[in-house]
Design a protein around this motif. Structure first.
Motif, PDB file in Angstrom:
ATOM      1  N   UNK A 212       0.828  -1.213   0.000  1.00  0.00           N
ATOM      2  CA  UNK A 212       0.000   0.000   0.000  1.00  0.00           C
ATOM      3  C   UNK A 212       0.860   1.259   0.000  1.00  0.00           C
ATOM      4  N   UNK A 213       2.041   1.149   0.665  1.00  0.00           N
ATOM      5  CA  UNK A 213       2.912   2.324   0.747  1.00  0.00           C
ATOM      6  C   UNK A 213       3.731   2.533  -0.533  1.00  0.00           C
ATOM      7  N   UNK A 214       3.480   1.686  -1.534  1.00  0.00           N
ATOM      8  CA  UNK A 214       4.133   1.906  -2.825  1.00  0.00           C
ATOM      9  C   UNK A 214       5.275   0.968  -3.128  1.00  0.00           C
ATOM     10  N   UNK A 215       5.593   0.070  -2.195  1.00  0.00           N
ATOM     11  CA  UNK A 215       6.707  -0.854  -2.451  1.00  0.00           C
ATOM     12  C   UNK A 215       6.231  -2.016  -3.310  1.00  0.00           C
ATOM     13  N   UNK A 216       7.202  -2.660  -3.933  1.00  0.00           N
ATOM     14  CA  UNK A 216       6.900  -3.836  -4.731  1.00  0.00           C
ATOM     15  C   UNK A 216       7.301  -5.061  -3.910  1.00  0.00           C
ATOM     16  N   UNK A 217       6.398  -6.016  -3.743  1.00  0.00           N
ATOM     17  CA  UNK A 217       6.692  -7.203  -2.925  1.00  0.00           C
ATOM     18  C   UNK A 217       6.993  -8.389  -3.841  1.00  0.00           C
ATOM     19  N   UNK A 218       8.100  -9.032  -3.590  1.00  0.00           N
ATOM     20  CA  UNK A 218       8.508 -10.164  -4.430  1.00  0.00           C
ATOM     21  C   UNK A 218       8.797 -11.364  -3.552  1.00  0.00           C
ATOM     22  N   UNK A 219       8.474 -12.524  -4.073  1.00  0.00           N
ATOM     23  CA  UNK A 219       8.849 -13.740  -3.359  1.00  0.00           C
ATOM     24  C   UNK A 219      10.255 -14.127  -3.823  1.00  0.00           C
ATOM     25  N   UNK A 220      11.121 -14.402  -2.869  1.00  0.00           N
ATOM     26  CA  UNK A 220      12.495 -14.776  -3.235  1.00  0.00           C
ATOM     27  C   UNK A 220      12.883 -16.065  -2.512  1.00  0.00           C
ATOM     28  N   UNK A 221      14.055 -16.568  -2.881  1.00  0.00           N
ATOM     29  CA  UNK A 221      14.538 -17.790  -2.229  1.00  0.00           C
ATOM     30  C   UNK A 221      15.966 -17.610  -1.740  1.00  0.00           C
ATOM     31  N   UNK A 222      16.198 -18.042  -0.498  1.00  0.00           N
ATOM     32  CA  UNK A 222      17.551 -18.085   0.065  1.00  0.00           C
ATOM     33  C   UNK A 222      17.777 -19.552   0.446  1.00  0.00           C
ATOM     34  N   UNK A 223      18.173 -20.357  -0.560  1.00  0.00           N
ATOM     35  CA  UNK A 223      18.080 -21.811  -0.400  1.00  0.00           C
ATOM     36  C   UNK A 223      18.897 -22.422   0.725  1.00  0.00           C
ATOM     37  N   UNK A 224      19.987 -21.779   1.136  1.00  0.00           N
ATOM     38  CA  UNK A 224      20.825 -22.412   2.158  1.00  0.00           C
ATOM     39  C   UNK A 224      20.484 -22.004   3.587  1.00  0.00           C
ATOM     40  N   UNK A 225      19.358 -21.318   3.751  1.00  0.00           N
ATOM     41  CA  UNK A 225      18.979 -20.809   5.069  1.00  0.00           C
ATOM     42  C   UNK A 225      19.011 -21.884   6.154  1.00  0.00           C
ATOM     43  N   UNK A 226      18.508 -23.077   5.820  1.00  0.00           N
ATOM     44  CA  UNK A 226      18.383 -24.105   6.852  1.00  0.00           C
ATOM     45  C   UNK A 226      19.748 -24.506   7.447  1.00  0.00           C
TER      46      UNK A 226
ATOM     47  N   UNK B 118      19.908 -12.721  -4.297  1.00  0.00           N
ATOM     48  CA  UNK B 118      18.616 -12.130  -3.925  1.00  0.00           C
ATOM     49  C   UNK B 118      18.632 -10.612  -4.085  1.00  0.00           C
ATOM     50  N   UNK B 119      19.746 -10.004  -3.728  1.00  0.00           N
ATOM     51  CA  UNK B 119      19.793  -8.547  -3.780  1.00  0.00           C
ATOM     52  C   UNK B 119      19.940  -8.012  -5.209  1.00  0.00           C
ATOM     53  N   UNK B 120      20.009  -8.922  -6.171  1.00  0.00           N
ATOM     54  CA  UNK B 120      19.929  -8.453  -7.557  1.00  0.00           C
ATOM     55  C   UNK B 120      18.471  -8.164  -7.913  1.00  0.00           C
ATOM     56  N   UNK B 121      17.578  -8.822  -7.175  1.00  0.00           N
ATOM     57  CA  UNK B 121      16.155  -8.673  -7.486  1.00  0.00           C
ATOM     58  C   UNK B 121      15.431  -7.711  -6.553  1.00  0.00           C
ATOM     59  N   UNK B 122      15.905  -7.607  -5.329  1.00  0.00           N
ATOM     60  CA  UNK B 122      15.213  -6.764  -4.345  1.00  0.00           C
ATOM     61  C   UNK B 122      16.195  -5.860  -3.616  1.00  0.00           C
ATOM     62  N   UNK B 123      15.638  -4.819  -2.964  1.00  0.00           N
ATOM     63  CA  UNK B 123      16.480  -3.874  -2.220  1.00  0.00           C
ATOM     64  C   UNK B 123      16.512  -4.206  -0.737  1.00  0.00           C
ATOM     65  N   UNK B 124      15.421  -4.771  -0.261  1.00  0.00           N
ATOM     66  CA  UNK B 124      15.286  -5.063   1.164  1.00  0.00           C
ATOM     67  C   UNK B 124      14.606  -6.427   1.278  1.00  0.00           C
ATOM     68  N   UNK B 125      15.038  -7.205   2.296  1.00  0.00           N
ATOM     69  CA  UNK B 125      14.381  -8.490   2.535  1.00  0.00           C
ATOM     70  C   UNK B 125      13.607  -8.400   3.845  1.00  0.00           C
ATOM     71  N   UNK B 126      12.378  -8.871   3.807  1.00  0.00           N
ATOM     72  CA  UNK B 126      11.509  -8.810   4.987  1.00  0.00           C
ATOM     73  C   UNK B 126      11.259 -10.218   5.500  1.00  0.00           C
ATOM     74  N   UNK B 127      11.371 -10.376   6.829  1.00  0.00           N
ATOM     75  CA  UNK B 127      11.115 -11.692   7.432  1.00  0.00           C
ATOM     76  C   UNK B 127      10.727 -11.497   8.885  1.00  0.00           C
TER      77      UNK B 127
END
Lengths: 481, 94, 473
Positions: free
Chosen positions: C277-291, C379-388
């Motif tokens: 709503x605030x104008x950001x673009x939300x994207x689903x991304x993957x950080x496969x080695x997180x586990x 991931x940061x090639x596609x997005x500027x900030x990661x939310x979790x």
């Protein structure tokens, strides 16, 4: 069975910097306890190391002088162990990416039958690390005192390949290495101040066997002579042990110079596992070709090259050349004398005998020699011209040292000019023959020694100034004629 | 499990009491089992990370700066003797 | 006087400009005296009276508190460990010098997990710290005292340190803002090390703007720290805008997994909707080695820790158990000085570096660390900030996870990756559970792009006003 020793040496040399390897504390020797310390070299929690650029450059300088492959990329690692002289419980050292990789050192050494041979001794690596502090035990019964002034001082550890095959070779390697370190001006190499230290790895194996025996590390070696003696002792001990059916255990032994023996140092309970890992508090370093080249450009002529040049250029004997180049200042003194017009062989002989004897007697170093090379050359020229006798020249040298006057001035003032006037000498010879009929008779009867009495009489007559060579010629002629 | 707590405790200079030793041995065994799962990952050709920053060649100039840290340090030391830290004797046991 | 304590840092500075900092100090002294016995957020607190005219700088003399692993010249600093009880550093950490020259008054020294080893503040040798929202619950850790003191209005702001989430997780559990800057942004000189290649000091504050104010003071190159970055430091307060047009925010699918508290997932997903709503673009991304992050962390960070803690041996400072023999002194001092968790980590770290195991554990861990860094680079090639989410659960009960170290370690699963990669990350309050416990969301950004995450955090905070809600004490 015959055994041969296999010897490798680890030399720690203190690099000549103003401040420590990772902090700004002074490296000056002999300061009051713990006065050259700060949170970094005391290992206080929260403190961090920053590398002294000068130490790295000096390390590279040594590597180049030892023909080492200087690293393109290097890093530091932590070597973890507990000891009160190690305030962080780890030493910052270099494990698998040292500043200097493989190199070699050419040494001139004497074989058992006295032949001079050249040997190439491999250098495994030479890496930077920080020194530990010092534990003081003397006069304290209930503990030890710790002084961290030495902690953090920059060291370069130079590790040789196990290429040395006798205590003499080990000694000659150390002498050659020390000469190089002094030539490239990276350290004062003073063993008494601990700025040069040596540990030896020694093993023996049956002659002809390729596989190395179990090595023993020897520490507490405070002079090159001690290294030589300790290795000799250890070779004998190990050979005897093996012949007696024992197995050599890999261990560290300390040299007891008083007893002339080595003894085992560590108790068994101490397991060794230094757990090296990359030092996270320091970033890696990349050395550019330009940097290495610029350091290389400032390297002076090294001892081996200089010795070879002396032999070729000045025609002095091999052995003399190697003795002269061991000490940089001595070699420079020699060369200056020759450039001032002294004959190379005369200069080499006189420096190695009379000049060094005088300096040793006065306990001063060549760089503090009271007789400048130009003056010394002046004296040698008088000797070579026959103006003064060798014997007189020795006295003149002492006088020069005491008064600072030039040789020719002293000779003139004291009237020491050698008499080479054959007429004058002939008169003195005739007089001596007339006055010593017994000696003359003895000589003619075949007793060569009788000549001494006649020469003595001639010298007395000429107040010692007669040229001995001419005296001898005329005397022989007269007696035989 | 390859984990031998006596040897590791010796290296770490920890004198564990027997009850504590059992508990820690069990905990550490479980943790090591957990981290073992990394084994399954293919890391062939992967450079290890020891620094996240791509920085290099950080030096200081060879300059001496005095410090009064030793005075303060000795003042708070567990045992000092004059200008020195003092530690118990090293007793050799064979 | 309570009014003064509830001011934000920004408001307090404005107050001090007019009336001086002394009334603030007195108010905090009074409140901390009343609340500390209940919360145990401070190991020590208090400040000498100050003269307003002598206080220069941005901060005008307002009180700031410090986690007890940051060295202050002449003051006791213990890392909440018996082994350092009575330890008085002979020098100031660089951040202390910076705070002082900015005009801060040093107030409390905050409780923490012993040597920052923990996620609950229960391993403190000087008693657990409690969560101001529910005194039966933990404040998180290891910077639990820093977060709890800010949440309880016992201080205006505090410094924490973050090795695997030690700023962000307690900030989330206490409903405050916590920022872990990019590795190398803030000097580590004077921070008693845990995992040297992970540790970063950062602010814990009531608002995003307060965090930006402190970031301006704390960040910057320090010649005393070889890992301190020369990267230019922007004015972080300039990035605080409510408009998020063009900002791309990624939601990593590996961070919304089984085991996460549904209320937390819901709250963070709601935040994503708000961002849209605030104008950001939300994207689903993957950080496969997180586990694998937790495993890597518990190899590499504890290896560094085991070496960093070798120096606590009774020779120069802190505890020494008197013995006749030197060897015994080491064993006894370290046995009696360190708590259980410290011993656990020292043993683990010693083991993974020991001969025969280095490659299988330590080196393997470092290689997987590279894979985790590469995940973020991609991931940061596609997005500027990661939310979790910041933490999979809200504040848990004191004692609940003590018996199970792995369960405790897993509570850091969302915060550890940022430390492994060295990237900046922060926690911002994003809601409450039905039980009234705070929920935090995590924002991560590219190396040295703290501005991007501060901007996103600020917009959300201003839009929701969640920070205005306070615990009842």
């Amino acid at each position: 069975m015959n055994y041969e020793p296999v010897i490798g040496l680890e030399v720690h040399v203190q690099l000549k910097t103003w401040s420590k390897l990772f902090c700004s504390c002074s490296t000056e020797f002999g300061a009051e306890g713990n006065s050259h310390t700060c949170p970094v070299c005391l290992g206080w929690p929260g403190s961090l190391p920053v590398l002294n650029e000068a130490a790295l450059k000096l390390g590279i300088r040594v590597g180049l002088a030892l023909n080492c492959k200087v690293a393109e990329r290097l890093k530091f690692d932590r070597k973890n162990y507990f000891y009160p002289d190690l305030p962080k419980a780890y030493q910052i050292s270099q494990f698998d990416m040292p500043v200097n990789g493989k190199g070699e050192l050419l040494i001139e050494t004497k074989t058992a039958d006295g032949k001079m041979i050249e040997r190439k001794i491999g250098i495994t690596r030479a890496h930077l690390e920080e020194d530990a502090g010092k534990l003081l035990h003397e006069g304290i019964t209930d503990g030890s005192l710790v002084d961290y002034n030495r902690g953090g001082i920059p060291l370069l550890e130079i590790v040789s390949e196990p290429d040395l095959r006798s205590p003499q070779e080990a000694y000659d390697y150390l002498t050659a290495l020390k000469a190089i370190l002094q030539y490239v001006e990276v350290s004062d190499c003073d063993m008494e101040k601990g700025s040069l230290r040596c540990d030896a790895n020694v093993s023996v194996r049956p002659v002809g066997q390729e596989k190395f025996g179990t090595k023993v590390e020897i520490k507490n070696l405070n002079s090159f002579k001690m290294v030589q003696k300790a290795i000799q002792y250890e070779i004998e001990r190990q050979t005897e042990a093996i012949e007696g059916g024992e197995t050599i255990v890999q261990e560290t032994r300390l040299w007891d110079d008083g007893k002339g023996t080595t003894f085992s140092m560590r108790s068994k309970e101490e397991a060794h596992d230094y757990r090296y890992f990359p030092e996270p508090d320091l970033v890696p370093f990349t050395l550019s070709l330009e940097l290495v080249k610029s350091i290389e450009a400032t390297l002076p002529e090294l001892p081996m090259a200089r010795a070879k040049r002396f032999i070729k250029e000045f025609g002095i004997p091999e052995y003399d050349a190697y003795v002269l180049v061991q000490e940089k200042k001595l070699a420079e003194y020699f060369e200056a004398c020759v450039r001032e017009g002294a004959g190379a062989k005369t200069a080499s002989n006189w420096i190695q005998t009379e000049l060094l004897a005088m300096l040793n007697a006065k306990n001063i170093a060549i760089e503090d020699c009271p007789v400048a090379s130009k003056e010394f050359a002046g004296l040698l020229k008088l000797v070579e011209a026959g103006t003064v006798s060798g014997k007189t020249a020795k006295d003149v040298l002492q006088e020069m040292a005491a008064t600072g006057k030039a040789a020719d001035v002293i000779v003139k003032e004291k009237g020491l000019t050698q008499v080479s006037d054959t007429g004058l000498i002939e008169k003195a010879v005739e007089k001596a023959i007339a006055a010593n009929p017994v000696a003359v008779a003895e000589f003619k009867a075949g007793k060569q020694k009788a000549l001494g009495a006649l020469v003595g009489a001639i010298m007395k007559e000429t107040q010692g100034k007669a040229n001995p060579k001419i005296v001898n010629e005329i005397l022989q002629k007269k007696l035989q004629g | 499990m390859e984990f031998k707590i006596e040897r590791v405790a010796e290296l770490a200079r920890l004198n564990l009491k027997s009850e504590e030793k059992q508990k820690l041995e069990k905990d550490l065994g479980a943790i090591l089992d957990y981290v073992k799962k990394l084994e399954a990952l293919d890391t062939k050709g992967v450079e290890p990370t020891s620094h996240v920053l791509n920085m290099e060649n950080v030096f200081r100039a060879d300059e001496v700066k005095p410090s009064d840290a030793a005075e303060k340090a000795l003042e708070h030391a567990p045992h000092a003797d004059g200008r020195f830290f003092k530690v118990p004797k090293i007793v050799h046991r064979d | 006087m309570t009014d003064l304590c509830s001011l934000t840092l920004k408001e307090a500075i404005e107050f001090a400009k007019k009336d001086g900092a002394q009334p603030l100090l007195e108010a905090f002294q009074k409140r901390a005296t009343a609340l500390n016995p209940k919360i145990n957020a401070f190991l020590r607190f208090g400040a000498a009276p100050i003269n307003k005219r002598e206080i220069p700088g941005l901060l005008q003399g307002v009180p700031v508190s410090i986690k007890d692993n940051i060295c202050i010249d002449g003051r006791e600093v213990t890392c909440a460990s018996k082994i350092l009880a009575g330890h008085v550093p002979p020098y100031n950490a660089t951040v202390i010098e910076k705070l002082k020259s900015a005009g801060a008054t040093l107030f409390g020294q905050c409780n923490m997990d012993e040597f920052a080893f923990g996620s609950s503040c229960e391993t403190s040798a000087f008693g657990a710290c409690r969560n101001p929202w529910d005194l039966e619950r933990v404040p998180g850790g290891s910077s639990g005292g820093s977060a709890a003191s800010v949440a309880a209005d016992m201080t205006l702001a505090a410094l924490g340190s973050d090795t695997g989430g030690s700023i962000r997780q307690p900030a989330a559990l206490c409903g405050v803002v916590g920022v872990k800057p990019t590795y190398g942004r803030v000097s580590r000189y004077g921070l008693i090390a845990f995992g040297s290649s992970f540790d970063q000091i950062g602010p814990i504050t009531k608002t995003v703007e307060d965090a930006a104010i402190l970031m301006n003071i704390l960040c910057g190159h320090d010649p005393k720290d070889s890992t301190s970055s020369p990267e230019r430091v922007p004015d972080f307060t300039q990035s605080l805008k409510r408009d998020l047009k063009g900002l791309r925010i990624g939601l990593p699918k590996e961070y919304f997994i089984e085991g996460i508290d549904p209320e937390i997932e819901k709250s963070v997903r709601a935040a994503a909707d708000l961002y849209k709503k605030l104008g950001a673009e939300i994207k689903s991304i993957s950080l496969p080695h997180t586990e694998h992050s937790v495993a890597v962390y518990y190899i590499v960070a504890v290896a560094e820790a085991s070496s960093n803690l070798g120096r606590f041996d009774g020779v120069e400072y802190g505890l020494r158990v008197p013995t006749k023999d030197l060897r015994e002194m080491y064993f006894e001092t370290r046995d009696q000085g360190f708590g259980q968790e410290a011993k656990r980590r020292i043993l683990l770290g010693t083991f993974v570096l020991s001969a025969g195991y280095y490659e299988a554990y330590y080196l393997k861990g470092q290689k997987v660390r590279t894979l985790i860094r590469q995940d973020f680079e991609k991931a940061f090639k596609e997005v500027d900030v990661i939310l979790s989410p910041t933490s999979p659960t809200a504040a848990f009960k004191i004692g609940e996870k003590v018996a199970d170290p792995i369960a405790m370690y897993l509570s850091d699963i969302f915060t550890i990756p940022a430390n492994l990669a060295g990237i900046p990350a922060m926690s911002v309050p994003c809601g409450f559970t039905s039980g009234g416990l705070p929920i935090g969301m995590q924002l991560m950004a590219r190396p040295f792009d703290e501005s991007a995450m501060l901007r996103a955090a600020y917009a959300f905070e201003q839009e929701t006003g969640i920070y205005k809600k306070k615990p009842k004490l």
